[in-house]
Design an enzyme around this catalytic site. Structure first.
Site, PDB file in Angstrom:
ATOM      1  N   MET A 132      -1.836   0.378  10.421  1.00 20.42           N
ATOM      2  CA  MET A 132      -1.865   1.379  11.492  1.00 20.42           C
ATOM      3  C   MET A 132      -3.159   1.344  12.296  1.00 20.42           C
ATOM      4  O   MET A 132      -3.302   2.078  13.270  1.00 20.42           O
ATOM      5  CB  MET A 132      -1.703   2.788  10.892  1.00 20.42           C
ATOM      6  CG  MET A 132      -0.434   3.007  10.114  1.00 20.42           C
ATOM      7  SD  MET A 132       1.025   3.036  11.161  1.00 20.42           S
ATOM      8  CE  MET A 132       2.295   3.370   9.946  1.00 20.42           C
TER       9      MET A 132
ATOM     10  N   THR B 254      -1.642  12.806  -3.162  1.00 22.69           N
ATOM     11  CA  THR B 254      -2.800  12.903  -4.059  1.00 22.69           C
ATOM     12  C   THR B 254      -3.573  11.588  -4.172  1.00 22.69           C
ATOM     13  O   THR B 254      -4.591  11.524  -4.851  1.00 22.69           O
ATOM     14  CB  THR B 254      -2.372  13.347  -5.476  1.00 22.69           C
ATOM     15  OG1 THR B 254      -1.462  12.381  -6.014  1.00 22.69           O
ATOM     16  CG2 THR B 254      -1.698  14.711  -5.427  1.00 22.69           C
TER      17      THR B 254
ATOM     18  N   LYS C 232      -4.727  -2.712  -5.251  1.00 29.68           N
ATOM     19  CA  LYS C 232      -3.598  -3.126  -4.416  1.00 29.68           C
ATOM     20  C   LYS C 232      -2.632  -3.962  -5.241  1.00 29.68           C
ATOM     21  O   LYS C 232      -3.036  -4.873  -5.963  1.00 29.68           O
ATOM     22  CB  LYS C 232      -4.083  -3.911  -3.197  1.00 29.68           C
ATOM     23  CG  LYS C 232      -2.976  -4.202  -2.197  1.00 29.68           C
ATOM     24  CD  LYS C 232      -3.524  -4.689  -0.863  1.00 29.68           C
ATOM     25  CE  LYS C 232      -2.411  -4.979   0.130  1.00 29.68           C
ATOM     26  NZ  LYS C 232      -1.583  -3.804   0.427  1.00 29.68           N
TER      27      LYS C 232
ATOM     28  N   HIS D 211      -8.798  -7.219  -0.560  1.00 26.70           N
ATOM     29  CA  HIS D 211      -8.527  -5.786  -0.742  1.00 26.70           C
ATOM     30  C   HIS D 211      -9.055  -5.329  -2.105  1.00 26.70           C
ATOM     31  O   HIS D 211      -9.397  -6.130  -2.962  1.00 26.70           O
ATOM     32  CB  HIS D 211      -7.028  -5.497  -0.661  1.00 26.70           C
ATOM     33  CG  HIS D 211      -6.500  -5.441   0.740  1.00 26.70           C
ATOM     34  ND1 HIS D 211      -6.137  -6.568   1.434  1.00 26.70           N
ATOM     35  CD2 HIS D 211      -6.301  -4.393   1.585  1.00 26.70           C
ATOM     36  CE1 HIS D 211      -5.711  -6.230   2.644  1.00 26.70           C
ATOM     37  NE2 HIS D 211      -5.808  -4.906   2.759  1.00 26.70           N
ATOM     38  N   HIS D 212      -9.043  -4.020  -2.280  1.00 31.26           N
ATOM     39  CA  HIS D 212      -9.509  -3.381  -3.507  1.00 31.26           C
ATOM     40  C   HIS D 212      -8.673  -3.792  -4.715  1.00 31.26           C
ATOM     41  O   HIS D 212      -7.554  -4.315  -4.582  1.00 31.26           O
ATOM     42  CB  HIS D 212      -9.471  -1.859  -3.341  1.00 31.26           C
ATOM     43  CG  HIS D 212      -8.123  -1.358  -2.875  1.00 31.26           C
ATOM     44  ND1 HIS D 212      -7.105  -1.054  -3.746  1.00 31.26           N
ATOM     45  CD2 HIS D 212      -7.644  -1.144  -1.632  1.00 31.26           C
ATOM     46  CE1 HIS D 212      -6.047  -0.645  -3.060  1.00 31.26           C
ATOM     47  NE2 HIS D 212      -6.344  -0.704  -1.766  1.00 31.26           N
TER      48      HIS D 212
ATOM     49  N   THR E 287       3.856   1.670   4.374  1.00 30.59           N
ATOM     50  CA  THR E 287       4.118   0.961   3.115  1.00 30.59           C
ATOM     51  C   THR E 287       4.363  -0.517   3.392  1.00 30.59           C
ATOM     52  O   THR E 287       4.943  -0.872   4.415  1.00 30.59           O
ATOM     53  CB  THR E 287       5.348   1.573   2.430  1.00 30.59           C
ATOM     54  OG1 THR E 287       5.157   2.981   2.270  1.00 30.59           O
ATOM     55  CG2 THR E 287       5.607   0.938   1.072  1.00 30.59           C
TER      56      THR E 287
ATOM     57  N   ALA F 247       4.742  -0.183  10.507  1.00 27.30           N
ATOM     58  CA  ALA F 247       3.751  -1.228  10.748  1.00 27.30           C
ATOM     59  C   ALA F 247       3.007  -1.495   9.448  1.00 27.30           C
ATOM     60  O   ALA F 247       2.722  -0.559   8.689  1.00 27.30           O
ATOM     61  CB  ALA F 247       2.769  -0.801  11.832  1.00 27.30           C
TER      62      ALA F 247
ATOM     63  N   THR G  39      -0.543  -6.873   6.146  1.00 25.51           N
ATOM     64  CA  THR G  39      -1.255  -7.215   7.377  1.00 25.51           C
ATOM     65  C   THR G  39      -1.426  -8.725   7.510  1.00 25.51           C
ATOM     66  O   THR G  39      -1.232  -9.296   8.586  1.00 25.51           O
ATOM     67  CB  THR G  39      -2.626  -6.522   7.409  1.00 25.51           C
ATOM     68  OG1 THR G  39      -2.436  -5.104   7.334  1.00 25.51           O
ATOM     69  CG2 THR G  39      -3.387  -6.866   8.679  1.00 25.51           C
TER      70      THR G  39
END
Length: 269
Positions: free
Chosen positions: A127, A13, A161, A157-158, A101, A124, A168
């Site tokens: 992806m 979701t 997070k 990032h947003h 994850t 990873a 990464t």
């Protein structure tokens, strides 16, 4: 005709979960075979594709055995504690895992590696095909720029997070450190404040930005005297992660066990 891959989606979701479901539905060689969400979610018991205004016949489940009984693959972009719970049931049922994850502890990573003796796992921190090509470029750049260059990694990032630096960014740091013959644990600097003194040239610095709806931006800077080389990847959509996940599922289809990365999936290993 290509065999259909029965795929379940964890965290179905969420933003990434919705993107994964859409990607599975759009792929001719995949079918949605399960949808997992946390206990207490209002979506449990409802059709997993209701957000698209259509019915799939797959109901959102919080019971892992029920949600995975028809699946042969689980794509998981949740949180470490959730992924570890999913791992135990996937190992029991023989369901292969695609894990996106991040934020695992060393102990959790060891448990995932142990489980790969029984099931095939592709794990990873990113992806995206593009990001994994960038990792190869970073290896090349670090080997060539091994003297006289300071290395800094900046990621954004947003606001939602929860871990920092991103998985990464850490992977980028690991690739660069390995290319230089170093261990990232020994040379990483994750924050600077106050009078820090001159920069240690053997370190790799990290800076983290959080805000808005940034999907994911990463820049690695090699800064020398008179020049600066920047290798950047910017994600504008989570669809790249979803498509990479499906490529990983196709790769795992022919493997019974083992722990793999996106470099294996893309033939870059």
């Amino acid at each position: 005709m290509t065999a259909t891959l029965p795929i379940a989606v964890a965290g179905c979701t969420g933003r990434m979960g919705h993107m994964l479901i859409e990607a599975v539905l759009a792929a001719d060689d995949c079918r949605l075979a399960g949808a997992l969400d946390r206990p207490g979610s209002p979506a449990v018991g409802h059709d997993a594709t209701a957000f698209l205004g259509q019915a799939s016949g797959v109901l959102v489940a919080s019971d892992l055995h029920a949600g995975l009984k028809d699946a042969r693959f689980l794509i998981d972009f949740t949180r470490p504690e959730g992924t570890m719970a999913h791992l135990a049931v996937c190992r029991e049922l023989g369901v292969k895992m695609i894990i996106g994850t991040t934020g695992f502890t060393d102990e959790q990573k060891a448990q995932i590696e142990a489980a790969s003796n029984d099931i095939a796992i592709m794990m990873a921190p990113n992806m995206s095909v593009g990001v994994n090509v960038v990792l190869r470029l970073l290896d090349m750049a670090a080997r060539a720029l091994d003297q006289g260059y300071d290395i800094e990694i900046v990621e954004a990032h947003h606001r939602h997070k929860v871990d920092a630096p991103s998985g990464t960014a850490l992977k980028m740091g690991e690739v660069v450190a390995a290319a230089l013959g170093r261990d990232l644990k020994d040379c990483a600097v994750y924050g600077r404040e106050g009078v820090t003194g001159e920069r240690d040239p053997s370190t790799i610095g990290f800076a983290t930005v959080r805000g808005g709806d940034v999907v994911g931006d990463h820049t690695v800077m090699f800064m020398g005297t008179g020049e600066r080389i920047e290798i950047t990847h910017k994600s504008s959509s989570r669809s790249t992660y979803a498509q990479g996940s499906l490529r990983a599922a196709r790769f795992l289809a022919g493997r019974s066990h083992g722990l793999f990365g996106m470099d294996d999936v893309l033939g870059l290993a």
